[in-house]
Design a protein around this motif. Structure first.
Motif: not given
Length: 211
Positions: A47-58
């Motif tokens: 219930d913390s309403h998280p934001l997600a982080l993504f990044c390509s390997a390169r």
């Protein structure tokens, strides 16, 4: 249903009919939502309403600097963050976030870990870390397919999603396109190499963190 893990924390197995099973998984993944989710830590972090982080390997070098600045800003704000934290940039961001005080949800692309990494023990004991896995315990080896499924799982659980970089034509760009199609707020760093994300509908992350 749960049992006591070696950490002293309760390891929960949440089936889709369980009241604690995240409704967002059914809402965004539909028939592909996992039947069971393993959770180690405080389920209140759902219930913390998280934001997600993504990044390509390169990732371009100049974006790596911006990514670490972003991670420091999120840590300073105590923001709740979710991710797989598998690629080099994602891992660097995790190290910064672990040194902060905000809630963290970490989702490995394999079955639930049996041995807790040293850097996870203190935040887990403090109740600010939740480990999640949508995979069977028998899945011990990370594969590209499991990582892709895990990333969709993370994106479905997130309230907002940040793509630090998504290489054109890659799986991360495809995920960004899907998440934008879901109608979730998607952000990226202002940089010429992120033009594909901006053209696809991603917003400037400065509007989210005020930097």
């Amino acid at each position: 249903m749960g049992f006591l893990h070696q950490t002293g924390k309760s390891l929960l197995s949440l089936v889709s009919a369980d009241p604690q099973y995240p409704a967002a998984l059914r809402a965004f993944l539909g028939q592909t939502a996992p039947a069971v989710v393993s959770a180690l830590g405080d389920p209140a972090l759902f219930d913390s309403h998280p934001l997600a982080l993504f990044c390509s390997a390169r990732c371009p070098g100049s974006l790596i600097v911006q990514a670490t600045d972003l991670a420091h800003a999120l840590a300073d704000r105590g923001a709740a963050v979710i991710g797989g934290f598998h690629t080099p940039v994602e891992r660097a961001c995790l190290e910064i976030l672990l040194a902060g005080a905000g809630p963290l949800i970490v989702c490995p692309a394999r079955g639930m870990v049996k041995t807790i990494p040293a850097e996870f023990r203190q935040p887990l004991a403090a109740g600010r870390l939740l480990l999640l896995s949508p995979f069977a315990e028998s899945e011990r080896r990370v594969t590209a397919e499991l990582a892709a499924a895990r990333n969709r799982f993370v994106a479905a659980l997130a309230a907002r999603v940040i793509f630090i970089h998504a290489a054109p034509g890659g799986r991360t760009e495809a995920l960004a396109t899907e998440v934008i199609g879901w109608g979730k707020p998607v952000y990226t760093l202002a940089h010429p190499d992120n033009r594909n994300l901006v053209d696809g509908g991603a917003m400037d992350v400065c509007t989210l963190v005020g930097r």
